[in-house]
Design a protein around this motif. Structure first.
Motif, mmCIF file in Angstrom:
data_model
loop_
_atom_site.group_PDB
_atom_site.id
_atom_site.type_symbol
_atom_site.label_atom_id
_atom_site.label_comp_id
_atom_site.label_asym_id
_atom_site.label_seq_id
_atom_site.Cartn_x
_atom_site.Cartn_y
_atom_site.Cartn_z
ATOM 1 N N LYS A 137 0.833 -1.206 0.000
ATOM 2 C CA LYS A 137 0.000 0.000 0.000
ATOM 3 C C LYS A 137 0.866 1.254 0.000
ATOM 4 N N THR A 138 1.960 1.227 0.764
ATOM 5 C CA THR A 138 2.820 2.412 0.810
ATOM 6 C C THR A 138 3.516 2.665 -0.525
ATOM 7 N N GLU A 140 2.283 1.836 -3.460
ATOM 8 C CA GLU A 140 1.233 2.329 -4.355
ATOM 9 C C GLU A 140 0.979 3.822 -4.127
ATOM 10 N N LYS A 141 0.989 4.210 -2.856
ATOM 11 C CA LYS A 141 0.754 5.622 -2.519
ATOM 12 C C LYS A 141 1.896 6.499 -3.012
ATOM 13 N N ALA A 144 1.747 6.875 -6.732
ATOM 14 C CA ALA A 144 0.652 7.759 -7.152
ATOM 15 C C ALA A 144 1.019 9.227 -6.956
ATOM 16 N N VAL A 145 1.713 9.529 -5.883
ATOM 17 C CA VAL A 145 2.132 10.909 -5.623
ATOM 18 C C VAL A 145 3.162 11.373 -6.650
ATOM 19 N N ILE A 182 -2.355 10.872 -7.410
ATOM 20 C CA ILE A 182 -3.071 11.570 -6.344
ATOM 21 C C ILE A 182 -2.228 12.756 -5.901
ATOM 22 N N GLU A 184 -1.439 14.594 -2.593
ATOM 23 C CA GLU A 184 -1.590 14.505 -1.143
ATOM 24 C C GLU A 184 -0.373 15.133 -0.470
ATOM 25 N N TRP A 186 2.225 16.690 2.085
ATOM 26 C CA TRP A 186 2.572 16.313 3.457
ATOM 27 C C TRP A 186 2.152 17.411 4.420
#
Length: 210
Positions: A137-138, A140-141, A144-145, A182, A184, A186
């Motif tokens: 998951k990390t 993938e995140k 995406a960023v 995405i 997002e 910080w």
């Protein structure tokens, strides 16, 4: 008589040189590693049996078979984070990091970090991480960023099967698809930061305690 001896000597020298050259060529061919990676015969399960370098060689053959130009395989060491480089159908240079991992061994964020940072060195516009597994998951995140395209086991299986059917356009579409992106920014760790007390004692939040 002396002329005859000279001719014989030169002939022997030439024959020895030819023999040494042919012997060296034979040894060179013998020492070269040869692999056969027919993209129309290998399936995803067969790829699970390859080691990391063999997987990269397979992808090198695959990219060429898909009709891409300027396909390059980087060195095994000091590759600056990218295993393959190619120019897609739109003329955009891509870098790929290939991860030949077992289905239950998920790809972590280091692969995303490495391929993203390799883009500047190879003057690429797009970055791809391609694997026989899936992603955490990390990872993938982070992908995406940063706009890194992730191609997982199912995507790779579909790509291979489309090529086998003769659908190169559909196969290339997977490699040239736009990454999930995405935004997002910080915002800090809020209440997770340690607190500095009197006497420079650091109080660590319970969930972060060592």
């Amino acid at each position: 008589m002396h002329s005859y001896d000279l001719i014989v000597t030169l002939t022997v020298i030439i024959l020895v040189i030819i023999f040494i050259y042919l012997f060296a060529k034979r040894e060179e061919r013998r020492n070269k590693k040869r692999y056969t990676f027919n993209p129309y015969k290998l399936n995803i399960k067969r790829l699970d049996q390859l080691d990391g370098r063999q997987f990269e060689l397979y992808l090198y053959v695959l990219l060429n078979e898909l009709g891409y130009s300027d396909v390059n395989l980087t060195a095994e060491s000091r590759d600056f984070g990218a295993d393959l480089i190619f120019t897609d159908s739109k003329g955009v240079r891509n870098v790929i990091q290939a991860k030949r991992q077992a289905p239950d061994n998920l790809v972590g964020i280091s692969a995303i970090q490495e391929i993203y940072t390799s883009m500047k060195y190879y003057q690429a516009k797009k970055a791809i991480v391609l694997t026989t597994s899936t992603f955490t998951k990390t990872s993938e995140k982070l992908a995406a960023v940063n706009g890194v395209l992730l191609i997982n086991r199912n995507d790779l299986h579909t790509l291979i099967e489309e090529l086998k059917k003769g659908n190169r356009f559909r196969a290339r579409k997977i490699l040239e698809s736009e990454p999930y992106v995405i935004s997002e920014p910080w915002v800090g760790y809020k209440d997770m930061n340690p607190v500095i007390k009197k006497g420079y004692t650091v109080e660590v939040p319970e969930k972060e305690a060592l």
